[in-house]
Motif scaffolding. Structure first.
Motif, PDB file in Angstrom:
ATOM      1  N   GLY A   1      40.705  16.331  55.980  1.00 33.64           N
ATOM      2  CA  GLY A   1      41.861  16.974  55.373  1.00 33.64           C
ATOM      3  C   GLY A   1      41.716  17.298  53.904  1.00 33.64           C
ATOM      4  O   GLY A   1      42.035  18.415  53.465  1.00 33.64           O
ATOM      5  N   TRP A   2      41.215  16.357  53.107  1.00 35.95           N
ATOM      6  CA  TRP A   2      41.123  16.590  51.664  1.00 35.95           C
ATOM      7  C   TRP A   2      40.129  17.695  51.339  1.00 35.95           C
ATOM      8  O   TRP A   2      40.373  18.518  50.456  1.00 35.95           O
ATOM      9  N   LEU A   3      39.005  17.720  52.070  1.00 39.56           N
ATOM     10  CA  LEU A   3      37.988  18.731  51.812  1.00 39.56           C
ATOM     11  C   LEU A   3      38.464  20.102  52.302  1.00 39.56           C
ATOM     12  O   LEU A   3      38.181  21.130  51.686  1.00 39.56           O
ATOM     13  N   ALA A   4      39.203  20.121  53.421  1.00 41.05           N
ATOM     14  CA  ALA A   4      39.758  21.378  53.918  1.00 41.05           C
ATOM     15  C   ALA A   4      40.742  21.971  52.905  1.00 41.05           C
ATOM     16  O   ALA A   4      40.745  23.180  52.657  1.00 41.05           O
ATOM     17  N   ALA A   5      41.566  21.107  52.303  1.00 41.11           N
ATOM     18  CA  ALA A   5      42.523  21.573  51.302  1.00 41.11           C
ATOM     19  C   ALA A   5      41.801  22.139  50.079  1.00 41.11           C
ATOM     20  O   ALA A   5      42.204  23.166  49.515  1.00 41.11           O
ATOM     21  N   PHE A   6      40.703  21.493  49.682  1.00 39.75           N
ATOM     22  CA  PHE A   6      39.924  21.984  48.547  1.00 39.75           C
ATOM     23  C   PHE A   6      39.282  23.327  48.882  1.00 39.75           C
ATOM     24  O   PHE A   6      39.253  24.238  48.054  1.00 39.75           O
ATOM     25  N   GLY A   7      38.789  23.449  50.110  1.00 43.46           N
ATOM     26  CA  GLY A   7      38.205  24.711  50.542  1.00 43.46           C
ATOM     27  C   GLY A   7      39.222  25.841  50.502  1.00 43.46           C
ATOM     28  O   GLY A   7      38.917  26.954  50.049  1.00 43.46           O
ATOM     29  N   ARG A   8      40.442  25.575  50.970  1.00 44.24           N
ATOM     30  CA  ARG A   8      41.483  26.605  50.945  1.00 44.24           C
ATOM     31  C   ARG A   8      41.868  26.976  49.517  1.00 44.24           C
ATOM     32  O   ARG A   8      42.191  28.139  49.229  1.00 44.24           O
ATOM     33  N   PHE A   9      41.822  25.991  48.606  1.00 40.12           N
ATOM     34  CA  PHE A   9      42.122  26.269  47.200  1.00 40.12           C
ATOM     35  C   PHE A   9      41.060  27.187  46.596  1.00 40.12           C
ATOM     36  O   PHE A   9      41.380  28.144  45.878  1.00 40.12           O
ATOM     37  N   LEU A  10      39.791  26.924  46.908  1.00 39.29           N
ATOM     38  CA  LEU A  10      38.715  27.765  46.388  1.00 39.29           C
ATOM     39  C   LEU A  10      38.767  29.168  46.999  1.00 39.29           C
ATOM     40  O   LEU A  10      38.582  30.174  46.300  1.00 39.29           O
ATOM     41  N   GLU A  11      39.019  29.242  48.314  1.00 39.33           N
ATOM     42  CA  GLU A  11      39.049  30.532  48.994  1.00 39.33           C
ATOM     43  C   GLU A  11      40.243  31.369  48.550  1.00 39.33           C
ATOM     44  O   GLU A  11      40.164  32.601  48.522  1.00 39.33           O
ATOM     45  N   GLY A  12      41.339  30.717  48.224  1.00 39.42           N
ATOM     46  CA  GLY A  12      42.560  31.413  47.857  1.00 39.42           C
ATOM     47  C   GLY A  12      42.706  31.662  46.365  1.00 39.42           C
ATOM     48  O   GLY A  12      42.153  32.623  45.814  1.00 39.42           O
ATOM     49  N   PRO A  13      43.429  30.784  45.644  1.00 40.60           N
ATOM     50  CA  PRO A  13      43.729  31.045  44.226  1.00 40.60           C
ATOM     51  C   PRO A  13      42.508  31.217  43.338  1.00 40.60           C
ATOM     52  O   PRO A  13      42.474  32.107  42.494  1.00 40.60           O
ATOM     53  N   VAL A  14      41.472  30.371  43.519  1.00 37.95           N
ATOM     54  CA  VAL A  14      40.309  30.458  42.628  1.00 37.95           C
ATOM     55  C   VAL A  14      39.547  31.771  42.854  1.00 37.95           C
ATOM     56  O   VAL A  14      39.177  32.466  41.909  1.00 37.95           O
ATOM     57  N   ALA A  15      39.316  32.116  44.129  1.00 41.35           N
ATOM     58  CA  ALA A  15      38.604  33.363  44.419  1.00 41.35           C
ATOM     59  C   ALA A  15      39.422  34.581  44.004  1.00 41.35           C
ATOM     60  O   ALA A  15      38.887  35.552  43.454  1.00 41.35           O
ATOM     61  N   ARG A  16      40.719  34.525  44.262  1.00 40.65           N
ATOM     62  CA  ARG A  16      41.581  35.666  43.905  1.00 40.65           C
ATOM     63  C   ARG A  16      41.507  35.952  42.401  1.00 40.65           C
ATOM     64  O   ARG A  16      41.435  37.109  41.972  1.00 40.65           O
ATOM     65  N   TRP A  17      41.510  34.906  41.584  1.00 41.21           N
ATOM     66  CA  TRP A  17      41.410  35.078  40.141  1.00 41.21           C
ATOM     67  C   TRP A  17      40.009  35.527  39.736  1.00 41.21           C
ATOM     68  O   TRP A  17      39.848  36.422  38.905  1.00 41.21           O
ATOM     69  N   SER A  18      38.982  34.947  40.347  1.00 39.21           N
ATOM     70  CA  SER A  18      37.598  35.213  39.942  1.00 39.21           C
ATOM     71  C   SER A  18      37.184  36.649  40.205  1.00 39.21           C
ATOM     72  O   SER A  18      36.379  37.226  39.458  1.00 39.21           O
ATOM     73  N   TYR A  19      37.723  37.257  41.268  1.00 40.23           N
ATOM     74  CA  TYR A  19      37.300  38.608  41.657  1.00 40.23           C
ATOM     75  C   TYR A  19      38.361  39.660  41.336  1.00 40.23           C
ATOM     76  O   TYR A  19      38.285  40.779  41.839  1.00 40.23           O
ATOM     77  N   ARG A  20      39.297  39.320  40.485  1.00 40.55           N
ATOM     78  CA  ARG A  20      40.429  40.221  40.225  1.00 40.55           C
ATOM     79  C   ARG A  20      39.991  41.545  39.612  1.00 40.55           C
ATOM     80  O   ARG A  20      40.685  42.558  39.752  1.00 40.55           O
ATOM     81  N   ARG A  21      38.868  41.571  38.914  1.00 35.65           N
ATOM     82  CA  ARG A  21      38.399  42.811  38.280  1.00 35.65           C
ATOM     83  C   ARG A  21      37.319  43.509  39.112  1.00 35.65           C
ATOM     84  O   ARG A  21      36.712  44.476  38.651  1.00 35.65           O
ATOM     85  N   HIS A  22      37.056  43.013  40.311  1.00 31.44           N
ATOM     86  CA  HIS A  22      35.961  43.540  41.120  1.00 31.44           C
ATOM     87  C   HIS A  22      36.469  44.046  42.470  1.00 31.44           C
ATOM     88  O   HIS A  22      37.507  43.595  42.961  1.00 31.44           O
ATOM     89  N   GLU A  23      35.711  44.963  43.043  1.00 33.91           N
ATOM     90  CA  GLU A  23      36.045  45.477  44.362  1.00 33.91           C
ATOM     91  C   GLU A  23      35.555  44.516  45.446  1.00 33.91           C
ATOM     92  O   GLU A  23      34.622  43.731  45.226  1.00 33.91           O
TER      93      GLU A  23
END
Length: 364
Positions: free
Chosen positions: A124-146
Motif C-alpha cells: 500500500g505505501w509504495l503504491a501510494a508513492f507510485g501514484r504520487f509520482l505518476e500524478g502530481p510530480v509528473a504533471r508538474w515536471s512535464y508541464r512545459r513539454h508535449e
C-alpha cells in the motif's frame, strides 16, 4: 537529430513487453532515417552494459528501481548532447526535464495510466508513492513539454485520472508479425492468450473459464504464450486442455495464433493491446473486457467482442464462438493493415521536428 530513447527495459530484457516493442521499433527506424539514436535502459543479469544493434547505440545501467537515478545522472553528464529525449513512462516516467538543458525537446511517452495497477503489484505505501509520482510530480515536471499517448483512452485517462493539462499527441502502435507459412485453422475450437504473465493481465480468469467451456466443447484447447513472474503459479494450476508455452519465437508464436479461433485478453487495462493487433493481422479476432486500451484495439462486431467489466468470461467466449464467422477474419486483417511502424515513426519524427501533424488514426 541526436535522440535519446529512455525506456525501462530493452526488447531483450527477460521482462520485456509491448512498451519495449514500441520504443525499439521507433528507435531503429529513427536510426535508419539517419538520426543518431541512443537507447538508454536497465540492465538485466547477463546483459552487456553497451551494445549497438541496427545502428542504435544501447546503454544499459541499473535494475528495476536504480535505473531511474542512474539514467538521470547519465543524462546530466551529457545534458547538452541530445536534441530530443523520448521519456517513456512505464508506471512512472524518468523525469528527464530535471536534468536536460532547457532547449532539449522532451516527449513523455505514455502507454497507459498505472494508478490502479500499483495496488496490484506493490504494498500500500509504495503504491501510494507510485501514484504520487505518476500524478502530481509528473504533471508538474512535464508541464512545459508535449506528450505522446498510444490510444485515445490513454489520453482520456491522462486527463481525467492524472489531471494532465499539456498537449498530448497520439502515435499508435504499428503491427508486424512473422510469416509462419501456410497455417490451417484448428478443426476444433482453440483459444490463445498472448502476453506477459503478470497479475493485472488476469490470466486466471481465462483458466477459470476453461472447465465450463469444455463441457460444451470437449475438444476445446487453450494456448497461453508468454513469460513473467506469474508463470510458476499459473503452471501449477493449469486445467485440462490448457498448455502454457512460455516464450516462443516470433515464427512459432504466429503459427500458434494463426491456428486459433479466438484470441482472449482478460487484462484490467492496457495502453493499446499489441497482441490484439498481432492476432488481427493473422485473421484472429479478440474477446476482451471493455477497458482502457483494449476498447481502442478491438472494434466490436467487426474484429472482436468487448465484455463489460464483471461479465463472466466463459459466457462471453461462448457467445463469441457461437457468433464467429469468416467476416471477422476479413475485418481483422483490414483493421490491422491500417497500422504500420513506419507510419508511426514518420508521425513521431514530424513531432520531433516541430511540424504540425494532421489528425489520423485517432480521428477514425
Amino acid at each position: 537529430m541526436k535522440i535519446a530513447v529512455v525506456n525501462w527495459r530493452d526488447p531483450w530484457h527477460p521482462q520485456a513487453g509491448g512498451a519495449e516493442t514500441y520504443a525499439w521499433e521507433l528507435a531503429r527506424r529513427f536510426a535508419r532515417s539517419g538520426h543518431e539514436v541512443c537507447f538508454v535502459t536497465a540492465r538485466a543479469p547477463g546483459q552487456s552494459g553497451k551494445d549497438t544493434v541496427q545502428d542504435v547505440r544501447i546503454v544499459r545501467m541499473g535494475g528495476v528501481f536504480t535505473v531511474y537515478p542512474m539514467v538521470l545522472c547519465w543524462l546530466l553528464a551529457r545534458r547538452g548532447r541530445f536534441d530530443v529525449v523520448l521519456d517513456c513512462q512505464n508506471g512512472i516516467p524518468f523525469f528527464t526535464p530535471w536534468v536536460v538543458r532547457r532547449g532539449t525537446r522532451v516527449f513523455c511517452v505514455m502507454h497507459h495510466v498505472h494508478d490502479r495497477q500499483f495496488g496490484v503489484h506493490m504494498p500500500g505505501w509504495l503504491a501510494a508513492f507510485g501514484r504520487f509520482l505518476e500524478g502530481p510530480v509528473a504533471r508538474w515536471s512535464y508541464r512545459r513539454h508535449e506528450s505522446v499517448a498510444v490510444s485515445p483512452s490513454t489520453v482520456q485517462a491522462m486527463r481525467e485520472r492524472l489531471g494532465w493539462r499539456g498537449t498530448v499527441h497520439i502515435v499508435p502502435n504499428g503491427v508486424s508479425v512473422a510469416q509462419p507459412g501456410e497455417v490451417v485453422r484448428s478443426p476444433a475450437p482453440r483459444l490463445v492468450c498472448v502476453g506477459r504473465l503478470v497479475a493485472h493481465k488476469r490470466v486466471d480468469l481465462l483458466l477459470d473459464a476453461v472447465e465450463s467451456l469444455r463441457e460444451r466443447w470437449p475438444e476445446l484447447r487453450v494456448d497461453v504464450v508468454g513469460r513473467g513472474p506469474e508463470e510458476p503459479r499459473l503452471r501449477a494450476r493449469l486445467p485440462e486442455g490448457v498448455t502454457l508455452h512460455g516464450y516462443l519465437s516470433e515464427e512459432d508464436k504466429a503459427r500458434l495464433v494463426g491456428q486459433a479461433w479466438l484470441h482472449v485478453s482478460a487484462s484490467q487495462g492496457e495502453g493499446w493491446g499489441l497482441s490484439v493487433l498481432e492476432s488481427a493481422a493473422l485473421g484472429v479476432p479478440t474477446v476482451a473486457y471493455d477497458v482502457d486500451g483494449l476498447r481502442d484495439a478491438v472494434r466490436p462486431g467487426e474484429t472482436g467482442w468487448l465484455l463489460p467489466e464483471g461479465t463472466d468470461l466463459a459466457k462471453g467466449i461462448a457467445a463469441a464462438l457461437d457468433e464467429l464467422d469468416h467476416t471477422y477474419t476479413v475485418k481483422c486483417r483490414e483493421w490491422a493493415d491500417r497500422f504500420s511502424w513506419d507510419r508511426s515513426a514518420d508521425r513521431f519524427t514530424a513531432l520531433m521536428l516541430g511540424h504540425d501533424v494532421e489528425p489520423g488514426w485517432e480521428a477514425r
